[in-house]
Write a protein that holds these residues in place. Sequence first.
Motif, PDB file in Angstrom:
ATOM      1  N   PRO A 247     -28.398-106.174 113.127  1.00  0.00           N
ATOM      2  CA  PRO A 247     -29.656-105.530 112.736  1.00  0.00           C
ATOM      3  C   PRO A 247     -29.573-104.862 111.363  1.00  0.00           C
ATOM      4  CG  PRO A 247     -28.448-104.134 114.224  1.00  0.00           C
ATOM      5  CD  PRO A 247     -27.597-105.350 114.025  1.00  0.00           C
ATOM      6  N   LEU A 248     -30.718-104.654 110.803  1.00  0.00           N
ATOM      7  CA  LEU A 248     -30.829-103.860 109.579  1.00  0.00           C
ATOM      8  C   LEU A 248     -32.128-103.067 109.679  1.00  0.00           C
ATOM      9  CD1 LEU A 248     -30.084-103.044 106.678  1.00  0.00           C
ATOM     10  CD2 LEU A 248     -31.318-105.046 105.871  1.00  0.00           C
ATOM     11  N   LEU A 249     -31.993-101.780 109.577  1.00  0.00           N
ATOM     12  CA  LEU A 249     -33.165-100.906 109.613  1.00  0.00           C
ATOM     13  C   LEU A 249     -33.354-100.314 108.222  1.00  0.00           C
ATOM     14  CD1 LEU A 249     -35.338 -99.173 111.121  1.00  0.00           C
ATOM     15  CD2 LEU A 249     -33.525 -97.506 111.506  1.00  0.00           C
ATOM     16  N   VAL A 250     -34.540-100.487 107.678  1.00  0.00           N
ATOM     17  CA  VAL A 250     -34.856 -99.916 106.371  1.00  0.00           C
ATOM     18  C   VAL A 250     -36.070 -99.006 106.547  1.00  0.00           C
ATOM     19  CG1 VAL A 250     -35.502-100.401 104.001  1.00  0.00           C
ATOM     20  CG2 VAL A 250     -33.964-101.941 105.183  1.00  0.00           C
ATOM     21  N   VAL A 251     -35.879 -97.749 106.224  1.00  0.00           N
ATOM     22  CA  VAL A 251     -36.962 -96.769 106.350  1.00  0.00           C
ATOM     23  C   VAL A 251     -37.395 -96.365 104.949  1.00  0.00           C
ATOM     24  CG1 VAL A 251     -37.636 -94.544 107.287  1.00  0.00           C
ATOM     25  CG2 VAL A 251     -35.950 -95.930 108.495  1.00  0.00           C
ATOM     26  N   LEU A 252     -38.675 -96.473 104.680  1.00  0.00           N
ATOM     27  CA  LEU A 252     -39.221 -95.976 103.421  1.00  0.00           C
ATOM     28  C   LEU A 252     -40.019 -94.726 103.732  1.00  0.00           C
ATOM     29  CD1 LEU A 252     -40.516 -99.224 101.606  1.00  0.00           C
ATOM     30  CD2 LEU A 252     -38.263 -98.199 101.570  1.00  0.00           C
ATOM     31  N   ASP A 253     -39.461 -93.590 103.408  1.00  0.00           N
ATOM     32  CA  ASP A 253     -40.157 -92.315 103.609  1.00  0.00           C
ATOM     33  C   ASP A 253     -40.893 -92.012 102.310  1.00  0.00           C
ATOM     34  OD1 ASP A 253     -40.951 -89.693 103.890  1.00  0.00           O
ATOM     35  OD2 ASP A 253     -39.252 -89.174 105.167  1.00  0.00           O
ATOM     36  N   CYS A 254     -42.170 -92.211 102.320  1.00  0.00           N
ATOM     37  CA  CYS A 254     -42.933 -92.147 101.074  1.00  0.00           C
ATOM     38  C   CYS A 254     -43.477 -90.755 100.781  1.00  0.00           C
ATOM     39  CB  CYS A 254     -44.074 -93.158 101.114  1.00  0.00           C
ATOM     40  SG  CYS A 254     -43.509 -94.831 101.392  1.00  0.00           S
ATOM     41  N   LYS A 255     -43.051 -89.747 101.538  1.00  0.00           N
ATOM     42  CA  LYS A 255     -43.513 -88.391 101.232  1.00  0.00           C
ATOM     43  C   LYS A 255     -42.503 -87.677 100.338  1.00  0.00           C
ATOM     44  CE  LYS A 255     -43.802 -86.913 105.430  1.00  0.00           C
ATOM     45  NZ  LYS A 255     -43.353 -88.083 106.186  1.00  0.00           N
ATOM     46  N   GLY A 256     -41.246 -87.817 100.685  1.00  0.00           N
ATOM     47  CA  GLY A 256     -40.192 -87.169  99.897  1.00  0.00           C
ATOM     48  C   GLY A 256     -40.083 -85.697 100.211  1.00  0.00           C
ATOM     49  N   GLY A 257     -39.374 -84.995  99.361  1.00  0.00           N
ATOM     50  CA  GLY A 257     -39.222 -83.556  99.538  1.00  0.00           C
ATOM     51  C   GLY A 257     -38.077 -83.199 100.464  1.00  0.00           C
ATOM     52  N   ALA A 258     -37.945 -81.894 100.702  1.00  0.00           N
ATOM     53  CA  ALA A 258     -36.836 -81.400 101.525  1.00  0.00           C
ATOM     54  C   ALA A 258     -36.976 -81.865 102.967  1.00  0.00           C
ATOM     55  CB  ALA A 258     -36.786 -79.880 101.461  1.00  0.00           C
ATOM     56  N   ASP A 259     -38.224 -82.002 103.432  1.00  0.00           N
ATOM     57  CA  ASP A 259     -38.442 -82.429 104.802  1.00  0.00           C
ATOM     58  C   ASP A 259     -37.874 -83.834 105.026  1.00  0.00           C
ATOM     59  OD1 ASP A 259     -39.416 -81.770 107.290  1.00  0.00           O
ATOM     60  OD2 ASP A 259     -41.228 -82.974 106.991  1.00  0.00           O
ATOM     61  N   ALA A 260     -38.054 -84.682 104.036  1.00  0.00           N
ATOM     62  CA  ALA A 260     -37.535 -86.045 104.159  1.00  0.00           C
ATOM     63  C   ALA A 260     -36.017 -86.041 104.260  1.00  0.00           C
ATOM     64  CB  ALA A 260     -37.986 -86.875 102.963  1.00  0.00           C
ATOM     65  N   ARG A 261     -35.377 -85.128 103.544  1.00  0.00           N
ATOM     66  CA  ARG A 261     -33.907 -85.051 103.600  1.00  0.00           C
ATOM     67  C   ARG A 261     -33.447 -84.620 104.986  1.00  0.00           C
ATOM     68  NH1 ARG A 261     -36.067 -85.845  98.500  1.00  0.00           N
ATOM     69  NH2 ARG A 261     -34.447 -86.705  97.188  1.00  0.00           N
ATOM     70  N   CYS A 405     -34.640 -94.598 102.779  1.00  0.00           N
ATOM     71  CA  CYS A 405     -35.016 -94.499 101.374  1.00  0.00           C
ATOM     72  C   CYS A 405     -36.089 -93.425 101.214  1.00  0.00           C
ATOM     73  CB  CYS A 405     -35.542 -95.835 100.860  1.00  0.00           C
ATOM     74  SG  CYS A 405     -34.387 -97.188 101.125  1.00  0.00           S
ATOM     75  N   ILE A 406     -35.809 -92.462 100.365  1.00  0.00           N
ATOM     76  CA  ILE A 406     -36.734 -91.346 100.149  1.00  0.00           C
ATOM     77  C   ILE A 406     -37.460 -91.573  98.825  1.00  0.00           C
ATOM     78  CG2 ILE A 406     -36.911 -88.858  99.857  1.00  0.00           C
ATOM     79  CD1 ILE A 406     -34.292 -88.654 101.494  1.00  0.00           C
ATOM     80  N   LEU A 407     -38.749 -91.697  98.913  1.00  0.00           N
ATOM     81  CA  LEU A 407     -39.584 -91.886  97.727  1.00  0.00           C
ATOM     82  C   LEU A 407     -40.420 -90.626  97.536  1.00  0.00           C
ATOM     83  CD1 LEU A 407     -38.963 -94.813  98.922  1.00  0.00           C
ATOM     84  CD2 LEU A 407     -40.938 -95.546  97.655  1.00  0.00           C
ATOM     85  N   GLU A 408     -40.422 -90.127  96.344  1.00  0.00           N
ATOM     86  CA  GLU A 408     -41.134 -88.870  96.084  1.00  0.00           C
ATOM     87  C   GLU A 408     -42.617 -89.153  95.889  1.00  0.00           C
ATOM     88  OE1 GLU A 408     -39.803 -86.120  96.538  1.00  0.00           O
ATOM     89  OE2 GLU A 408     -37.679 -86.633  96.565  1.00  0.00           O
ATOM     90  N   GLY A 409     -43.247 -89.571  96.958  1.00  0.00           N
ATOM     91  CA  GLY A 409     -44.662 -89.932  96.865  1.00  0.00           C
ATOM     92  C   GLY A 409     -45.577 -88.744  96.704  1.00  0.00           C
TER      93      GLY A 409
END
Lengths: 697, 279
Positions: A247-261, A405-409
């Motif tokens: 398997p490969l799981l790729v998560v794009l968290d498009c909000k970013g910020g400390a919460d995403a971390r 993946c954390i994107l600073e959206g």
Amino acid sequence: MIGRYVSLLAVRAAARGALRLIRLAIMAALIIAAAPVSLVAAASAATAWLRGWAPGRLYRAAACCAPMIAAWLAATEFATGSWRAAVAAPYLAWLAMWHDAAAGRYPAAATVIAPAAIPVGLVAGGLAWSYRLRSMHTGTGGLSPGSAVAFDLRQWRHQVRTARARITAPGSVPLTSQNGAVVAGAVIRAVGHRPGLLARIPYPRMRSHQVVIGTTGTGKTTLLLRLWAGFMATALQRHAAGAGRPPLLVVLDCKGGADARRIADRARRVLRGAGARATAIWPDEASLSLWALPPRQLTTTLLDLIEHGSGAAAYYADVMDAVVALAVEAPCGPPASAADFLTRLEPGWLSLAYAAGEHDAELALIRSSARQAGDIGLRFRTLFRRLGGGLDGPGGFGDADAWYCILEGTAEIAVAEAQARALTDLLASYAARLPDRGGQAREILLAVDEFSAVSRRLPIWQLYERARSLGLAVQVSAQSWQGLAADDDERYRIAASADGGIWLLRTPHPEPVTGLAGSRKLVDTTRRLLGVPVWGHQGTSRIRLAPVVDPALIRSLDVGQAAYIYRGGVTFVQVKRLVGGPAALPGPAGVTVPSAGRPARGQVAPAPPAHGQPAPPAPGDSAPGPPARDPAAPAPPARGGSAPGPPARGPSASGPPVPGPAAVPRPGMARAPAGSGQSLPDVGELLDEAFGTEASP
Amino acid sequence: MIPADGAPAPPAAAGNLAGRDVTGLLFAAEMYGVQLDQLAAVLGVTEPRARAVAARWRTRRYAESARLGPGAPWIWLTRTGLASCGVPYAQAPPALSRLAHIRAVVAVRLALESASGYRAAGAYWRSERRLRARLGGRVGLREHIPDGEVHWPDGAPVAWAGECWAIEVELTPKTVSRTIAIMRELLSRTGDYGCAAADVLVPGLPPRHTRALYLCSAAARPTVIRARDAIGSTAARIEIRALPSGAAMAPAVPPRPGKRSLRQAGAGQQDAGKHGTTR
């Protein structure tokens, strides 16, 4: 005359009253005569009411008593030697029960009648509970028409209480079931789905598109973590059994910020518990290489990262297209890093690169675009500075089991948009790459959270279509219906193509999604008002259509409760929270041998420093520079563009050799006990002694 | 357990058991059953003497014996015998379809236990029956159970002390893909059999089986070798050997005219059991 009529009425009323009394007396006599059955039925129906069970559960419990009855009858027949005695056994037991009870031997009485009374009582209780439910659902039960509403709300509370108790019990809700389904939690209520104790999502649905909608603080992250962990655990088990790809799981968290971390850290711990060996957090702890894309794809992606104007600005877009294509598809091979690419955006470098061979058309193009080349370089330099080093490698999606993946959206929308575009292109390229070209067939789940914030450059429907063609499953999550996509057309397209189901948590505007669940036929009964506040039991019934999912119920869902909508049915789930273990300790040295250019599986390449900062020297790296991509290609010009120089020696040229596929441990397989680099002790002597000397092949 | 005359079965006769009896009973309990010639090897006695021992076990209701297939009679433990051994196994005679396999596994165990290194190290054979019992009937389709495990104690005077080996006996060839899947499962498993599902495959922990020892018949050997070659870097942890002598069942002899039928043979065997001998 009047007196006679009045006396007739009185006689009729008295007769009716007497009949009613006789009926009640007969019923009471029956209930008393069948006292054990009545007691069990009352207790079971009361338990079902209290726990919010479906009648089927009582029927199943009665069926489970069948062996007890069979054993009892068999024992009776065996003891007496006559089948007639077995037939008469229930009646005889009933008689014996009364005799024992009359004699004050109550335990003996209960023991004698239990084999017959328990199953029959359970069935009777199930029938009574079923009758009660049906009468309330059709609106015929209760003292007033509002009784059905109150009954339903009370039952919901009972069902929620039972589901919460179930998820609280240790070990009652596993992550996956025996058949590999992902267990999301305990079932509160099911409409149109088969009711069960646990909400099991079959693995194929995890490999289909899903949509998750829920506002902040409703348990959306908890649900997503559980689904991801379940996907990872099941896929790893299937792979270990040879039934599926890794398997490969790729998560794009498009909000970013400390919460995403914080979520990323939690995801890493949860996924580790599910079997994922390495979870990479991009761009904080790991990097990907944009330059691993095929040249043509790289050109398209680089152009998409830059915003273009329209009208007269389209001219510059065309010039940029031409220059980028010349730089990427140069005879010496594509660029290996951002610095390498920026070097190439100079007319001198391009002229020298295309000087050898028949490249007259390219040279003419370079001459005509020489004036704009500097501006193009400036734009890309600015872009790479803003993007940071997360896309400048080394690393690829194959280096870890999961990527967060954390994107600073929220903070930097333009940067996040460019990153989203690049990441999806990289993933598509990885998924489409053939195994003989460094790719590995994997079962990929792409989870995107609030993708609409960054989907201006890449419409989400396009992501869906691309994922479908590549065999990727996409899980889109948003805080609201509006957050799914930019317009209603796209939103409906996304929701309608969610083959794996829609998860709906508390949200203020659930109607569009609940509408997708469809409607069901219900019996609606009117009741005659006899007088305030008395309603009679006479009225009319009709079939009406009611929504499968009640939007009001969705609005009132509590934290951790979700509605799973799938194929015209809904299951309300109390999601079981996954608790991740402590942070993973770094593995012992020598477990895996990282190559210079590409980290080994289980290790993820650290993110390089931002542009403009010196890179730490790699071990054995004698001369910093981009790795040689194609040794057979002609040497690119040296930086500065004055004259072509020798090919830059990269870490792969002087570093340790890249391990072959055989040296890379498979996912799901644990580390060798003595370390990959150490050989096991020879047991040949022992085996020769036990089984004889082995003939050489 | 009810005799033909309808009288209740007598209780198991108490009596002193020699150490040899205990060894043999435990061995037979762990291996599902054992043939008479192999029992003789376990006890270290001649075959007639082993026959007498088996007859004594029958008298005490610890064991049953019958001629289930070609070759010597089989001996397996009754419920009383299993209870005496303190093992929680379900009582059943060896399945006819598994007779050849059980015999081969017993032969492999005997061959290993005869090696001086095994005895010096005090290694321990953990049988398939014990592994299966640990799973408690939760054996899923996905889980493959080896034919045995050999545990080498820490501190034993061998270089591989502390290791755990999975033993696989292959009589008939499977498909290569299935064999590869089994090899991968054996070599990647981290948890004990019967452990929590989450512990079956825990990344970062050393695998349970350091090696997998394949004992193959001539027919199955090419498939196993191909599977080992295809498995990649872990192939070094797989040992392939030929089955030891005596692993094969005796060939079936066609019935000759005038020979007693199977029913008669069984009846005769019952009589022999009553008289303390097993034919």
